[in-house]
Design a protein around this motif. Structure first.
Motif, PDB file in Angstrom:
ATOM      1  N   GLU A   1       0.706  -1.275   0.038  1.00 52.53           N
ATOM      2  CA  GLU A   1       0.195   0.053  -0.156  1.00 52.53           C
ATOM      3  C   GLU A   1       0.855   1.115  -0.156  1.00 52.53           C
ATOM      4  OE1 GLU A   1      -3.524   2.001  -0.457  1.00 52.53           O
ATOM      5  OE2 GLU A   1      -3.299  -0.142  -0.289  1.00 52.53           O
TER       6      GLU A   1
ATOM      7  N   THR B   1       2.125   1.832  -3.447  1.00 55.77           N
ATOM      8  CA  THR B   1       1.059   2.187  -4.303  1.00 55.77           C
ATOM      9  C   THR B   1       0.810   3.782  -4.004  1.00 55.77           C
ATOM     10  OG1 THR B   1      -0.192   0.157  -4.242  1.00 55.77           O
ATOM     11  CG2 THR B   1      -1.466   1.896  -4.934  1.00 55.77           C
ATOM     12  N   ASN B   2       1.034   4.271  -2.788  1.00 56.85           N
ATOM     13  CA  ASN B   2       0.851   5.570  -2.483  1.00 56.85           C
ATOM     14  C   ASN B   2       1.935   6.329  -2.667  1.00 56.85           C
ATOM     15  OD1 ASN B   2      -2.000   5.629  -1.701  1.00 56.85           O
ATOM     16  ND2 ASN B   2      -1.297   4.964   0.210  1.00 56.85           N
TER      17      ASN B   2
END
Length: 80
Positions: A56, A59-60
């Motif tokens: 995550e 992804t960010n």
């Protein structure tokens, strides 16, 4: 002729990355505690959770890996 479309980079929300780093630190601490107690199943579950949080973070917009290959990720502190 082939048109070249710009690839959009994921938006880098520093607050989200900081929160995810905090979650990663909590998971890392819990994983190390479980490992010290030889609790194999919780260690495995926490490994999965840590992997999901790291994914995550990438992804960010996180650019660099948080740990080197060959090092135990439970011993690494996630910097923010």
């Amino acid at each position: 002729m082939t048109a070249i479309l710009p690839i959009e980079m994921p938006c880098q929300d520093s607050d989200s990355l900081k929160e995810l780093a905090s979650i990663a630190r909590l998971i890392t601490y819990a994983r190390q505690s479980a490992k010290n107690m030889d609790a194999e199943f919780p260690v495995w579950c926490l490994d999965l959770a840590l992997g999901a949080v790291l994914q995550e973070m990438y992804t960010n917009g996180l650019q660099m890996p948080l740990f080197d290959e060959g090092m135990d990720k439970a011993n690494m502190a996630v910097a923010h």
